[in-house]
Design a protein around this motif. Structure first.
Motif, PDB file in Angstrom:
ATOM      1  N   CYS A 191      20.406  74.495 -49.470  1.00 59.23           N
ATOM      2  CA  CYS A 191      19.362  73.294 -48.363  1.00 59.23           C
ATOM      3  C   CYS A 191      20.129  71.991 -49.045  1.00 59.23           C
ATOM      4  CB  CYS A 191      17.775  73.545 -48.035  1.00 59.23           C
ATOM      5  SG  CYS A 191      17.635  75.626 -47.914  1.00 59.23           S
ATOM      6  N   PHE A 192      20.462  71.285 -48.109  1.00 60.62           N
ATOM      7  CA  PHE A 192      21.153  70.091 -48.321  1.00 60.62           C
ATOM      8  C   PHE A 192      20.206  69.296 -48.114  1.00 60.62           C
ATOM      9  CE2 PHE A 192      24.860  72.942 -49.137  1.00 60.62           C
ATOM     10  CZ  PHE A 192      25.479  72.369 -50.558  1.00 60.62           C
ATOM     11  N   ALA A 193      19.787  67.866 -48.703  1.00 57.15           N
ATOM     12  CA  ALA A 193      19.458  66.506 -47.563  1.00 57.15           C
ATOM     13  C   ALA A 193      19.649  65.292 -46.926  1.00 57.15           C
ATOM     14  CB  ALA A 193      18.635  65.858 -49.205  1.00 57.15           C
ATOM     15  N   VAL A 194      19.506  65.770 -45.754  1.00 55.12           N
ATOM     16  CA  VAL A 194      20.119  64.725 -45.074  1.00 55.12           C
ATOM     17  C   VAL A 194      18.981  63.622 -44.510  1.00 55.12           C
ATOM     18  CG1 VAL A 194      22.335  66.282 -44.293  1.00 55.12           C
ATOM     19  CG2 VAL A 194      19.525  65.990 -42.812  1.00 55.12           C
ATOM     20  N   SER A 195      19.549  62.192 -43.908  1.00 50.54           N
ATOM     21  CA  SER A 195      18.406  61.099 -44.205  1.00 50.54           C
ATOM     22  C   SER A 195      17.813  62.030 -42.811  1.00 50.54           C
ATOM     23  CB  SER A 195      19.025  60.018 -43.767  1.00 50.54           C
ATOM     24  OG  SER A 195      19.049  59.109 -44.647  1.00 50.54           O
ATOM     25  N   ARG A 196      18.245  62.598 -41.376  1.00 51.92           N
ATOM     26  CA  ARG A 196      17.974  63.202 -40.410  1.00 51.92           C
ATOM     27  C   ARG A 196      19.152  64.070 -39.642  1.00 51.92           C
ATOM     28  NH1 ARG A 196      18.513  59.202 -35.573  1.00 51.92           N
ATOM     29  NH2 ARG A 196      18.064  60.643 -34.014  1.00 51.92           N
ATOM     30  N   VAL A 197      17.606  65.222 -39.813  1.00 51.04           N
ATOM     31  CA  VAL A 197      18.473  66.487 -39.261  1.00 51.04           C
ATOM     32  C   VAL A 197      19.065  66.466 -37.851  1.00 51.04           C
ATOM     33  CG1 VAL A 197      17.464  68.906 -39.112  1.00 51.04           C
ATOM     34  CG2 VAL A 197      16.563  67.937 -41.343  1.00 51.04           C
TER      35      VAL A 197
ATOM     36  N   GLY B 270      21.378  75.509 -45.448  1.00 49.75           N
ATOM     37  CA  GLY B 270      20.068  74.471 -44.785  1.00 49.75           C
ATOM     38  C   GLY B 270      20.520  73.590 -44.521  1.00 49.75           C
ATOM     39  N   LEU B 271      20.036  72.353 -43.996  1.00 48.77           N
ATOM     40  CA  LEU B 271      20.005  70.990 -43.713  1.00 48.77           C
ATOM     41  C   LEU B 271      17.917  70.584 -44.193  1.00 48.77           C
ATOM     42  CD1 LEU B 271      22.321  70.330 -41.089  1.00 48.77           C
ATOM     43  CD2 LEU B 271      22.297  69.559 -43.905  1.00 48.77           C
ATOM     44  N   VAL B 272      17.665  69.740 -45.089  1.00 47.53           N
ATOM     45  CA  VAL B 272      16.167  69.461 -44.879  1.00 47.53           C
ATOM     46  C   VAL B 272      16.076  68.077 -45.132  1.00 47.53           C
ATOM     47  CG1 VAL B 272      14.491  69.601 -46.199  1.00 47.53           C
ATOM     48  CG2 VAL B 272      16.090  71.428 -46.350  1.00 47.53           C
ATOM     49  N   GLU B 273      15.314  66.971 -44.041  1.00 52.20           N
ATOM     50  CA  GLU B 273      15.167  66.058 -43.944  1.00 52.20           C
ATOM     51  C   GLU B 273      14.654  65.523 -44.888  1.00 52.20           C
ATOM     52  OE1 GLU B 273      13.280  63.509 -40.647  1.00 52.20           O
ATOM     53  OE2 GLU B 273      14.998  64.877 -40.249  1.00 52.20           O
ATOM     54  N   ALA B 274      15.322  64.662 -45.877  1.00 59.02           N
ATOM     55  CA  ALA B 274      15.031  64.122 -47.614  1.00 59.02           C
ATOM     56  C   ALA B 274      13.975  62.977 -47.374  1.00 59.02           C
ATOM     57  CB  ALA B 274      15.652  63.416 -47.772  1.00 59.02           C
TER      58      ALA B 274
END
Length: 246
Positions: A195-201, A239-243
């Motif tokens: 799962c990688f962090a992003v500013s806005r999912v 996966g994407l996770v909102e940082a």
């Protein structure tokens, strides 16, 4: 950014993409996360490279078996041979025996008692991701399985000394009381998910879909915050996770 010079033994330390089309993968993840790719020119590298963000190494990429594309989870260990032996004794299997990877470290691939594979990594020169937990970097690794936490607890306790803590239906793998990975499911085939962090999912999902990704789980609130699950254009699941919340 959260820069790491090393990773504690027993903690996930690296994610590497085995790709059926490395050029396509590099293009996709550059657009989604802002990554650049640097490839190892040395003989024996097998065409592997590293994704970087602002000059820091964040993940790996290389050609796979030509049949499937997948993100692979690496867990730091002090001794890959000893950890592989513990995996076998705990009811798992050693898929690839411990072997040096150039002068970077020693790797071994094991399969847990439910069939999920991961790589043991004994660092020499390459410790793993240099930046974690910030937008565009690895935020979390989690085991997706239909098996009970009790069965998996035995395997991972034996290999990494992990324990399981339940958080309202989502499990946490803990190392000496500190969460280091997740446990979720059920899905028919057990596997590890990066799962990688992003500013806005929502924005990252929209951009990924424009580039050919498929949404497997739309953005929703979870114990980790807002997250989503996608398959990239070559069907590698991540996966994407909102940082801000992850």
């Amino acid at each position: 950014m959260s820069e790491w010079s090393g990773h504690e033994p027993g903690a996930p330390c690296w994610a590497e993409l085995s790709s059926t089309d490395v050029t396509l993968s590099v293009r996709f993840y550059r657009e989604v996360f802002g990554w650049e790719a640097v490839f190892d020119p040395r003989p024996g590298s097998g065409g592997r490279g590293r994704f970087t963000l602002d000059g820091r190494v964040v993940a790996g990429v290389g050609p796979g078996d030509g049949l499937s594309c997948a993100w692979n989870t690496y867990v730091a260990v002090a001794d890959a041979a000893a950890a592989a032996a513990r995996s076998r004794a705990a009811g798992g299997a050693v898929v690839l025996e411990p072997a040096p990877v150039l002068d970077e470290g020693v790797a071994a691939t094991v399969r847990d008692s439910a069939g999920a594979c991961l790589t043991l990594w004994q660092a020499v020169r390459h410790a793993g991701a240099e930046v974690v937990g910030e937008p565009g970097t690895l935020a979390w690794s989690e085991l997706v399985t239909g098996e009970t936490a009790v069965r998996e607890d035995f395997f991972y306790r034996a290999v990494f000394d992990w324990t399981v803590k339940d958080a309202g239906g989502y499990g946490w793998w803990c190392l000496r009381g500190r969460p280091v990975a997740g446990l979720t499911g059920p899905e028919p085939l057990a596997h590890w998910r990066s799962c990688f962090a992003v500013s806005r999912v929502d924005a990252a999902v929209a951009r990924a879909v424009e580039l050919g990704a498929r949404v497997l789980a739309p953005p929703s609130m979870t114990p980790q915050g807002i997250r989503a699950v996608l398959a990239d254009p070559q069907s590698a699941v991540f996966g994407l996770v909102e940082a801000a919340r992850g």
